[in-house]
Design a protein around this motif. Structure first.
Motif, PDB file in Angstrom:
ATOM      1  N   LEU A  35       0.845  -1.198   0.000  1.00 52.47           N
ATOM      2  CA  LEU A  35       0.000   0.000   0.000  1.00 52.47           C
ATOM      3  C   LEU A  35       0.879   1.246   0.000  1.00 52.47           C
ATOM      4  O   LEU A  35       1.787   1.378   0.817  1.00 52.47           O
ATOM      5  CB  LEU A  35      -0.911   0.005   1.237  1.00 52.47           C
ATOM      6  CG  LEU A  35      -1.853   1.203   1.369  1.00 52.47           C
ATOM      7  CD1 LEU A  35      -2.973   1.109   0.337  1.00 52.47           C
ATOM      8  CD2 LEU A  35      -2.422   1.275   2.774  1.00 52.47           C
ATOM      9  N   ARG A  36       0.606   2.181  -0.920  1.00 53.33           N
ATOM     10  CA  ARG A  36       1.395   3.415  -1.032  1.00 53.33           C
ATOM     11  C   ARG A  36       0.654   4.636  -0.510  1.00 53.33           C
ATOM     12  O   ARG A  36       1.270   5.645  -0.200  1.00 53.33           O
ATOM     13  CB  ARG A  36       1.782   3.660  -2.487  1.00 53.33           C
ATOM     14  CG  ARG A  36       2.616   2.586  -3.081  1.00 53.33           C
ATOM     15  CD  ARG A  36       3.969   2.594  -2.469  1.00 53.33           C
ATOM     16  NE  ARG A  36       4.831   1.675  -3.170  1.00 53.33           N
ATOM     17  CZ  ARG A  36       6.084   1.491  -2.866  1.00 53.33           C
ATOM     18  NH1 ARG A  36       6.620   2.160  -1.867  1.00 53.33           N
ATOM     19  NH2 ARG A  36       6.807   0.628  -3.531  1.00 53.33           N
ATOM     20  N   GLY A  37      -0.668   4.565  -0.469  1.00 52.09           N
ATOM     21  CA  GLY A  37      -1.450   5.702   0.001  1.00 52.09           C
ATOM     22  C   GLY A  37      -2.884   5.298   0.238  1.00 52.09           C
ATOM     23  O   GLY A  37      -3.363   4.306  -0.320  1.00 52.09           O
ATOM     24  N   LEU A  38      -3.561   6.055   1.096  1.00 52.58           N
ATOM     25  CA  LEU A  38      -4.956   5.786   1.451  1.00 52.58           C
ATOM     26  C   LEU A  38      -5.628   7.117   1.727  1.00 52.58           C
ATOM     27  O   LEU A  38      -5.094   7.947   2.459  1.00 52.58           O
ATOM     28  CB  LEU A  38      -5.006   4.892   2.697  1.00 52.58           C
ATOM     29  CG  LEU A  38      -6.354   4.649   3.368  1.00 52.58           C
ATOM     30  CD1 LEU A  38      -7.318   3.949   2.424  1.00 52.58           C
ATOM     31  CD2 LEU A  38      -6.166   3.835   4.647  1.00 52.58           C
ATOM     32  N   ARG A  39      -6.794   7.323   1.126  1.00 50.76           N
ATOM     33  CA  ARG A  39      -7.539   8.566   1.327  1.00 50.76           C
ATOM     34  C   ARG A  39      -9.027   8.256   1.339  1.00 50.76           C
ATOM     35  O   ARG A  39      -9.511   7.418   0.579  1.00 50.76           O
ATOM     36  CB  ARG A  39      -7.234   9.545   0.196  1.00 50.76           C
ATOM     37  CG  ARG A  39      -7.958  10.869   0.335  1.00 50.76           C
ATOM     38  CD  ARG A  39      -7.642  11.835  -0.791  1.00 50.76           C
ATOM     39  NE  ARG A  39      -6.249  12.214  -0.740  1.00 50.76           N
ATOM     40  CZ  ARG A  39      -5.558  12.644  -1.791  1.00 50.76           C
ATOM     41  NH1 ARG A  39      -6.126  12.740  -2.977  1.00 50.76           N
ATOM     42  NH2 ARG A  39      -4.290  12.974  -1.673  1.00 50.76           N
ATOM     43  N   PHE A  40      -9.757   8.941   2.230  1.00 51.84           N
ATOM     44  CA  PHE A  40     -11.209   8.799   2.315  1.00 51.84           C
ATOM     45  C   PHE A  40     -11.858  10.123   1.967  1.00 51.84           C
ATOM     46  O   PHE A  40     -11.425  11.175   2.446  1.00 51.84           O
ATOM     47  CB  PHE A  40     -11.628   8.421   3.749  1.00 51.84           C
ATOM     48  CG  PHE A  40     -11.089   7.097   4.190  1.00 51.84           C
ATOM     49  CD1 PHE A  40     -11.682   5.924   3.767  1.00 51.84           C
ATOM     50  CD2 PHE A  40      -9.989   7.019   5.030  1.00 51.84           C
ATOM     51  CE1 PHE A  40     -11.190   4.689   4.178  1.00 51.84           C
ATOM     52  CE2 PHE A  40      -9.493   5.791   5.440  1.00 51.84           C
ATOM     53  CZ  PHE A  40     -10.090   4.629   5.009  1.00 51.84           C
ATOM     54  N   GLY A  41     -12.923  10.056   1.173  1.00 50.47           N
ATOM     55  CA  GLY A  41     -13.684  11.249   0.834  1.00 50.47           C
ATOM     56  C   GLY A  41     -15.137  11.062   1.227  1.00 50.47           C
ATOM     57  O   GLY A  41     -15.798  10.130   0.765  1.00 50.47           O
TER      58      GLY A  41
END
Length: 110
Positions: free
Chosen positions: A37-43
């Motif tokens: 995993l390189r990145g995680l974002r929630f919108g």
């Protein structure tokens, strides 16, 4: 890198607040462990057009490649953990893989 974007609707009868708390809490704890995993974002969706087609959330995860993402999501024990956890708060989900090209970066670098 490649980005997987997921569109989520909460489970029927669940409040938006409960959905978002679970998604960004216990579910995020599992996703953070995915290999590669390189990145995680929630919108959290504030408005959608047309309104009757609205999703509750848009999640983004980054990996080195589509193959790396597929491998990560198929790795145990995370596969079993995610399958069980999704049943607790997701009513419907769709996802796709996209390549990004930034034309104008937001001021905060996101």
């Amino acid at each position: 890198m490649i980005k997987r974007i997921s569109f989520l609707r909460r489970k029927q009868g669940m409040t938006p607040e409960a959905f978002y708390a679970h998604w960004t809490g216990p579910h995020a704890d599992i996703v953070r462990q995915l290999p590669g995993l390189r990145g995680l974002r929630f919108g959290r969706v504030k408005s959608w057009t047309p309104e009757e087609a609205a999703w509750d959330g848009v999640g983004e995860v980054w990996f080195d490649s589509i193959e790396a993402a597929h491998e990560a999501f198929a790795t145990e024990p995370y596969l079993s953990m995610l399958v069980a956890d999704r049943k607790l708060f997701i009513g419907e989900a769709q996802s796709c893989f996209v390549g990004e090209q930034t034309v104008v970066a937001p001021p905060d670098g996101r």
